[in-house]
Design a protein around this motif. Structure first.
Motif, PDB file in Angstrom:
ATOM      1  N   ASP A   1      29.326  -0.088 -31.271  1.00 42.41           N
ATOM      2  CA  ASP A   1      30.117  -0.660 -30.186  1.00 42.41           C
ATOM      3  C   ASP A   1      31.200  -1.621 -30.659  1.00 42.41           C
ATOM      4  N   VAL A   2      31.260  -1.893 -31.951  1.00 46.93           N
ATOM      5  CA  VAL A   2      32.239  -2.848 -32.462  1.00 46.93           C
ATOM      6  C   VAL A   2      33.661  -2.408 -32.125  1.00 46.93           C
ATOM      7  N   GLY A   3      33.944  -1.138 -32.285  1.00 46.28           N
ATOM      8  CA  GLY A   3      35.283  -0.625 -31.994  1.00 46.28           C
ATOM      9  C   GLY A   3      35.677  -0.793 -30.539  1.00 46.28           C
ATOM     10  N   LYS A   4      34.713  -0.707 -29.649  1.00 46.54           N
ATOM     11  CA  LYS A   4      34.994  -0.878 -28.219  1.00 46.54           C
ATOM     12  C   LYS A   4      35.358  -2.321 -27.901  1.00 46.54           C
ATOM     13  N   VAL A   5      34.733  -3.257 -28.581  1.00 45.90           N
ATOM     14  CA  VAL A   5      35.015  -4.670 -28.340  1.00 45.90           C
ATOM     15  C   VAL A   5      36.347  -5.064 -28.986  1.00 45.90           C
ATOM     16  N   ILE A   6      36.656  -4.477 -30.127  1.00 47.94           N
ATOM     17  CA  ILE A   6      37.918  -4.798 -30.799  1.00 47.94           C
ATOM     18  C   ILE A   6      39.080  -4.089 -30.107  1.00 47.94           C
ATOM     19  N   GLY A   7      38.902  -2.822 -29.775  1.00 49.79           N
ATOM     20  CA  GLY A   7      39.953  -2.073 -29.091  1.00 49.79           C
ATOM     21  C   GLY A   7      41.015  -1.561 -30.052  1.00 49.79           C
ATOM     22  N   ARG A   8      41.860  -0.696 -29.536  1.00 51.16           N
ATOM     23  CA  ARG A   8      42.937  -0.125 -30.349  1.00 51.16           C
ATOM     24  C   ARG A   8      43.911  -1.230 -30.722  1.00 51.16           C
ATOM     25  N   ASP A   9      44.160  -1.348 -32.023  1.00 48.91           N
ATOM     26  CA  ASP A   9      45.052  -2.378 -32.580  1.00 48.91           C
ATOM     27  C   ASP A   9      44.622  -3.795 -32.201  1.00 48.91           C
ATOM     28  N   GLY A  10      43.343  -3.989 -31.870  1.00 46.23           N
ATOM     29  CA  GLY A  10      42.828  -5.314 -31.555  1.00 46.23           C
ATOM     30  C   GLY A  10      43.201  -5.815 -30.175  1.00 46.23           C
ATOM     31  N   ARG A  11      43.638  -4.935 -29.315  1.00 51.97           N
ATOM     32  CA  ARG A  11      44.103  -5.365 -27.987  1.00 51.97           C
ATOM     33  C   ARG A  11      42.974  -5.949 -27.136  1.00 51.97           C
ATOM     34  N   THR A  12      41.811  -5.339 -27.184  1.00 52.34           N
ATOM     35  CA  THR A  12      40.706  -5.824 -26.349  1.00 52.34           C
ATOM     36  C   THR A  12      40.234  -7.198 -26.802  1.00 52.34           C
ATOM     37  N   VAL A  13      40.032  -7.374 -28.102  1.00 50.90           N
ATOM     38  CA  VAL A  13      39.573  -8.676 -28.590  1.00 50.90           C
ATOM     39  C   VAL A  13      40.650  -9.731 -28.369  1.00 50.90           C
ATOM     40  N   ASN A  14      41.910  -9.376 -28.466  1.00 50.60           N
ATOM     41  CA  ASN A  14      42.971 -10.344 -28.193  1.00 50.60           C
ATOM     42  C   ASN A  14      43.003 -10.734 -26.721  1.00 50.60           C
ATOM     43  N   ALA A  15      42.721  -9.787 -25.826  1.00 49.60           N
ATOM     44  CA  ALA A  15      42.640 -10.109 -24.397  1.00 49.60           C
ATOM     45  C   ALA A  15      41.460 -11.044 -24.132  1.00 49.60           C
ATOM     46  N   LEU A  16      40.324 -10.783 -24.788  1.00 47.40           N
ATOM     47  CA  LEU A  16      39.164 -11.670 -24.644  1.00 47.40           C
ATOM     48  C   LEU A  16      39.502 -13.076 -25.146  1.00 47.40           C
ATOM     49  N   ARG A  17      40.195 -13.160 -26.265  1.00 46.43           N
ATOM     50  CA  ARG A  17      40.578 -14.464 -26.812  1.00 46.43           C
ATOM     51  C   ARG A  17      41.517 -15.200 -25.860  1.00 46.43           C
TER      52      ARG A  17
ATOM     53  N   LYS B   1      41.599 -25.236 -19.850  1.00 46.84           N
ATOM     54  CA  LYS B   1      41.393 -25.824 -18.532  1.00 46.84           C
ATOM     55  C   LYS B   1      40.369 -26.949 -18.585  1.00 46.84           C
ATOM     56  N   SER B   2      39.381 -26.811 -19.459  1.00 49.60           N
ATOM     57  CA  SER B   2      38.350 -27.847 -19.588  1.00 49.60           C
ATOM     58  C   SER B   2      38.611 -28.775 -20.771  1.00 49.60           C
ATOM     59  N   GLY B   3      39.792 -28.663 -21.388  1.00 50.71           N
ATOM     60  CA  GLY B   3      40.155 -29.564 -22.482  1.00 50.71           C
ATOM     61  C   GLY B   3      39.464 -29.278 -23.795  1.00 50.71           C
ATOM     62  N   GLN B   4      39.076 -28.040 -24.030  1.00 48.42           N
ATOM     63  CA  GLN B   4      38.379 -27.669 -25.267  1.00 48.42           C
ATOM     64  C   GLN B   4      39.232 -26.704 -26.079  1.00 48.42           C
ATOM     65  N   LYS B   5      38.802 -26.486 -27.304  1.00 47.70           N
ATOM     66  CA  LYS B   5      39.378 -25.449 -28.151  1.00 47.70           C
ATOM     67  C   LYS B   5      38.271 -24.466 -28.481  1.00 47.70           C
ATOM     68  N   VAL B   6      38.626 -23.186 -28.544  1.00 45.71           N
ATOM     69  CA  VAL B   6      37.620 -22.160 -28.780  1.00 45.71           C
ATOM     70  C   VAL B   6      38.182 -21.100 -29.712  1.00 45.71           C
ATOM     71  N   ARG B   7      37.308 -20.548 -30.534  1.00 42.88           N
ATOM     72  CA  ARG B   7      37.645 -19.415 -31.416  1.00 42.88           C
ATOM     73  C   ARG B   7      36.621 -18.335 -31.189  1.00 42.88           C
ATOM     74  N   LEU B   8      37.085 -17.087 -31.182  1.00 46.36           N
ATOM     75  CA  LEU B   8      36.189 -15.949 -31.019  1.00 46.36           C
ATOM     76  C   LEU B   8      36.251 -15.089 -32.267  1.00 46.36           C
ATOM     77  N   GLU B   9      35.098 -14.796 -32.826  1.00 41.05           N
ATOM     78  CA  GLU B   9      34.980 -13.893 -33.970  1.00 41.05           C
ATOM     79  C   GLU B   9      33.993 -12.794 -33.587  1.00 41.05           C
ATOM     80  N   ILE B  10      34.304 -11.574 -34.003  1.00 42.05           N
ATOM     81  CA  ILE B  10      33.402 -10.447 -33.789  1.00 42.05           C
ATOM     82  C   ILE B  10      32.674 -10.194 -35.101  1.00 42.05           C
ATOM     83  N   LEU B  11      31.363 -10.263 -35.080  1.00 45.14           N
ATOM     84  CA  LEU B  11      30.573 -10.002 -36.282  1.00 45.14           C
ATOM     85  C   LEU B  11      30.442  -8.497 -36.454  1.00 45.14           C
ATOM     86  N   ASP B  12      30.773  -8.021 -37.633  1.00 45.04           N
ATOM     87  CA  ASP B  12      30.799  -6.580 -37.897  1.00 45.04           C
ATOM     88  C   ASP B  12      29.939  -6.270 -39.113  1.00 45.04           C
TER      89      ASP B  12
END
Length: 94
Positions: A40-56, A65-76
């Motif tokens: 399922d990793v490819g489904k979460v990343i998406g073509r050219d990383g579009r899906t993971v970039n949308a999630l980010r 909005k809540s004054g925080q910073k966040v980073r998203l990494e997909i473990l592969d």
């Protein structure tokens, strides 16, 4: 924020029961490490990383909005090969 990410990830993958999320603090930002089934990793990343970039983008908007910073990494786990090198990495000299 974490609930949003797990909800979206479970909706994207074929094996929602294998979605996992690990949260830690790194450099003043919240690090979200998303783990899904290897097929399922490819489904979460998406073509050219579009899906993971949308999630980010969604997570960054919610975090800002809540004054925080966040980073998203997909473990592969697929990147590990038999010789311990990431896929596509040159072999070590012999």
């Amino acid at each position: 924020m974490e609930q949003l990410l797990t909800y979206l990830a479970r909706a994207l993958v074929d094996q929602p029961d294998q979605v996992g999320l690990r949260i830690s603090e790194v450099d003043g930002a919240r690090l979200l490490e998303l783990k899904v089934a290897p097929e399922d990793v490819g489904k979460v990343i998406g073509r050219d990383g579009r899906t993971v970039n949308a999630l980010r983008t969604l997570l960054n908007a919610a975090a800002q909005k809540s004054g925080q910073k966040v980073r998203l990494e997909i473990l592969d786990d697929r990147r590990n090969t038999a010789n311990g090198q990431p896929a596509g990495a040159p072999d070590s000299p012999r």
